[in-house]
Design an enzyme around this catalytic site. Structure first.
Site, PDB file in Angstrom:
ATOM      1  N   GLY A   1       0.820  -1.208   0.000  1.00  0.00           N
ATOM      2  CA  GLY A   1       0.000   0.000   0.000  1.00  0.00           C
ATOM      3  C   GLY A   1       0.851   1.253   0.000  1.00  0.00           C
TER       4      GLY A   1
ATOM      5  CE1 TYR B   1      -5.791 -13.963  -1.875  1.00  0.00           C
ATOM      6  CE2 TYR B   1      -6.934 -14.790  -3.821  1.00  0.00           C
ATOM      7  CZ  TYR B   1      -6.782 -13.837  -2.832  1.00  0.00           C
ATOM      8  OH  TYR B   1      -7.629 -12.764  -2.793  1.00  0.00           O
TER       9      TYR B   1
ATOM     10  CD  GLU C   1       0.161 -26.560 -11.070  1.00  0.00           C
ATOM     11  OE1 GLU C   1      -0.699 -27.300 -10.563  1.00  0.00           O
ATOM     12  OE2 GLU C   1       0.713 -26.800 -12.167  1.00  0.00           O
TER      13      GLU C   1
END
Length: 315
Positions: free
Chosen positions: A36, A140, A266
């Site tokens: 950020g 994730y 992948e």
């Protein structure tokens, strides 16, 4: 009301903060600034540079006494989660549990969690409803789905209210080149620099691209929605292939883009689009930004970097 936004200096988080400030909320941002940018944080918000995994987080909660939390801070890249699943787990799971502990120990009313379409994996039915099986193909997606399970148990055991927003591929101003929606930022930059793009796969793979301003609105509505302790898809409900995306970007910029095709990566999902019916019914939310218009705004912001800044413009 006083609201904490984790990751509030990031792409989506900074837009959420802007929306909350417009609604006259008191906002505190916690961000470690690893991705950020300080200049993206609304000057009316209080910025605290801290990691969500910090042992000092609880002391901050005790001092600030937050009513609500919007949790945007995360490791957001599928490829990085495959390369470093330990790091993905440390940030997305351990960091989130540290945050949940601070929430329950200081009587936070509700937490709104940024989850992802990646939790579904390669679903059989498109657009995907919230009830579809969760079969993530990346760490994730797995880490985000795991945090959803923590939220459900924190509600069951400790009474902490939550709403999960499973976002499709978010795009818009201030976006970097990583994350699920980063393909638009990457392609736009290549287009602006007159460089070729690489498409992993045949270009027929689809995504559901949702504008960041619409996502920010959904987060704000989720704070006080009567229906809670549930997950909602935040999406357009429309599939857009990468080949179609390139054509729309070319139209927005008035420039032709040279393409190269490479082997699929992948963990990447081939088709993705989310059913947003429940968000419309229970959050009174609907996407407002057409993709062609949103791409135009995103590309113009890239051409004129000052448009990415918070000051002087509302998204």
């Amino acid at each position: 009301m006083k609201i904490l936004v984790t990751g509030g200096a990031g792409f989506i988080g900074s837009h959420v903060v802007d929306k909350l400030i417009q609604q006259q909320c008191r906002v505190v941002v916690v961000d470690n600034l690893s991705s950020g940018l300080r200049e993206h944080v609304n000057t009316a918000a209080k910025l605290i540079e801290m990691d969500i995994g910090s042992p000092e987080l609880l002391a901050l909660f005790e001092q600030e006494k937050f009513d609500y939390v919007i949790h945007q801070a995360a490791q957001t890249t599928v490829a990085q989660s495959i390369d470093r699943p330990d790091r993905d787990c440390q940030v997305n799971i351990a960091g989130s549990v540290n945050l949940l502990e601070a929430c329950r120990k200081t009587a936070v009313r509700r937490i709104v969690f940024a989850s992802t379409a990646a939790a579904y994996g390669n679903a059989a039915d498109i657009p995907i409803p919230e009830s579809a099986p969760k079969q993530p193909t990346s760490f994730y997606g797995l880490s985000k789905w795991t945090v959803e399970q923590y939220l459900a148990l924190y509600r069951q055991i400790f009474g902490l209210e939550y709403i999960v927003l499973r976002c499709a591929n978010v795009y818009g101003e201030r976006q970097g080149n990583s994350g699920e929606g980063g393909v638009i930022s990457i392609f736009s930059k290549k287009l602006h620099e007159r460089r070729p793009v690489t498409i992993f796969g045949d270009g027929g793979q689809s995504r559901d691209f949702i504008y960041v301003g619409d996502v920010a609105a959904a987060n704000c509505l989720a704070l006080t929605a009567k229906t809670c302790n549930a997950a909602f898809n935040i999406s357009t409900g429309t599939e857009t292939s990468l080949n179609t995306l390139v054509k729309l970007l070319e139209q927005a910029a008035g420039i032709k883009l040279k393409k190269y095709f490479a082997q699929p990566r992948e963990g990447d999902i081939y088709r993705s689009s989310l059913d947003n019916t429940a968000a419309g019914k229970y959050l009174s939310w609907q996407p407002q930004m057409p993709l062609s218009q949103g791409l135009g705004r995103t590309y113009q912001a890239l051409k004129q970097p000052g448009l990415n800044q918070r000051e002087g413009r509302e998204w």
